[in-house]
Design a protein around this motif. Sequence first.
Motif, PDB file in Angstrom:
ATOM      1  N   HIS A 143       0.844  -1.191   0.000  1.00  0.00           N
ATOM      2  CA  HIS A 143       0.000   0.000   0.000  1.00  0.00           C
ATOM      3  C   HIS A 143       0.880   1.241   0.000  1.00  0.00           C
ATOM      4  CE1 HIS A 143      -3.932  -1.907   0.972  1.00  0.00           C
ATOM      5  NE2 HIS A 143      -3.121  -2.876   1.356  1.00  0.00           N
ATOM      6  N   HIS A 157      -3.209   4.868  -2.570  1.00  0.00           N
ATOM      7  CA  HIS A 157      -4.230   5.671  -1.908  1.00  0.00           C
ATOM      8  C   HIS A 157      -4.044   7.143  -2.251  1.00  0.00           C
ATOM      9  CE1 HIS A 157      -5.449   2.401   0.958  1.00  0.00           C
ATOM     10  NE2 HIS A 157      -4.266   1.950   0.568  1.00  0.00           N
ATOM     11  N   ARG A 158      -5.140   7.889  -2.180  1.00  0.00           N
ATOM     12  CA  ARG A 158      -5.089   9.340  -2.347  1.00  0.00           C
ATOM     13  C   ARG A 158      -4.669   9.984  -1.034  1.00  0.00           C
ATOM     14  NH1 ARG A 158      -7.789  10.549  -7.025  1.00  0.00           N
ATOM     15  NH2 ARG A 158      -9.313   9.024  -7.743  1.00  0.00           N
ATOM     16  N   ASN A 205      -6.401  11.714   0.861  1.00  0.00           N
ATOM     17  CA  ASN A 205      -7.466  11.569   1.857  1.00  0.00           C
ATOM     18  C   ASN A 205      -7.637  10.122   2.320  1.00  0.00           C
ATOM     19  OD1 ASN A 205      -8.784  10.289  -0.255  1.00  0.00           O
ATOM     20  ND2 ASN A 205     -10.406  11.815  -0.456  1.00  0.00           N
ATOM     21  N   GLY A 206      -6.809   9.203   1.820  1.00  0.00           N
ATOM     22  CA  GLY A 206      -6.845   7.814   2.249  1.00  0.00           C
ATOM     23  C   GLY A 206      -7.664   6.891   1.357  1.00  0.00           C
ATOM     24  N   GLN A 207      -8.505   7.447   0.478  1.00  0.00           N
ATOM     25  CA  GLN A 207      -9.316   6.617  -0.423  1.00  0.00           C
ATOM     26  C   GLN A 207      -8.421   5.969  -1.482  1.00  0.00           C
ATOM     27  OE1 GLN A 207     -12.199   9.364  -2.001  1.00  0.00           O
ATOM     28  NE2 GLN A 207     -13.672   8.865  -0.402  1.00  0.00           N
ATOM     29  N   PHE A 208      -8.890   4.812  -2.004  1.00  0.00           N
ATOM     30  CA  PHE A 208      -8.138   4.137  -3.069  1.00  0.00           C
ATOM     31  C   PHE A 208      -8.142   4.985  -4.327  1.00  0.00           C
ATOM     32  CE2 PHE A 208      -9.292   0.138  -0.779  1.00  0.00           C
ATOM     33  CZ  PHE A 208      -8.001  -0.239  -0.495  1.00  0.00           C
ATOM     34  N   ARG A 209      -6.986   5.074  -4.950  1.00  0.00           N
ATOM     35  CA  ARG A 209      -6.849   5.758  -6.233  1.00  0.00           C
ATOM     36  C   ARG A 209      -6.694   4.747  -7.350  1.00  0.00           C
ATOM     37  NH1 ARG A 209      -1.416   8.916  -7.742  1.00  0.00           N
ATOM     38  NH2 ARG A 209      -1.216   7.417  -9.419  1.00  0.00           N
ATOM     39  N   ARG A 214      -5.389   0.324  -8.212  1.00  0.00           N
ATOM     40  CA  ARG A 214      -5.005  -1.011  -7.750  1.00  0.00           C
ATOM     41  C   ARG A 214      -4.414  -1.768  -8.928  1.00  0.00           C
ATOM     42  NH1 ARG A 214      -9.297  -5.582  -5.619  1.00  0.00           N
ATOM     43  NH2 ARG A 214      -7.812  -7.277  -5.531  1.00  0.00           N
TER      44      ARG A 214
END
Length: 74
Positions: free
Chosen positions: A7, A53-54, A56-60, A62
Amino acid sequence: MSKKNQHVVPRGDNWAVQGAGNQKATRIVSTQKEAIKIAREIAINQSSELFIHRQNGQFRERNSYGNDDYPPKG
C-alpha cells in the motif's frame, strides 16, 4: 518473504510504502511518485498487489502483479 499486498499511503506530509497488515512502514519518502516506484518493485518481486491511496486515504488505483490474466503494463 511472504506475499503481502503493498500500500502507498499518506503519512503526514510524506508517503509511506506499507505491507498489508504491517504497523510499521517499509519506507517513508517525500513524494507519492517515489513511493509508488518502490511499492511496485516490491509487489512485482512478491507477485502481490499494489494499492495506491489518495491524500485523503481513499483508493486511487489497484494493480495486480500476481496471478492476473491481465497484468498491468510497466
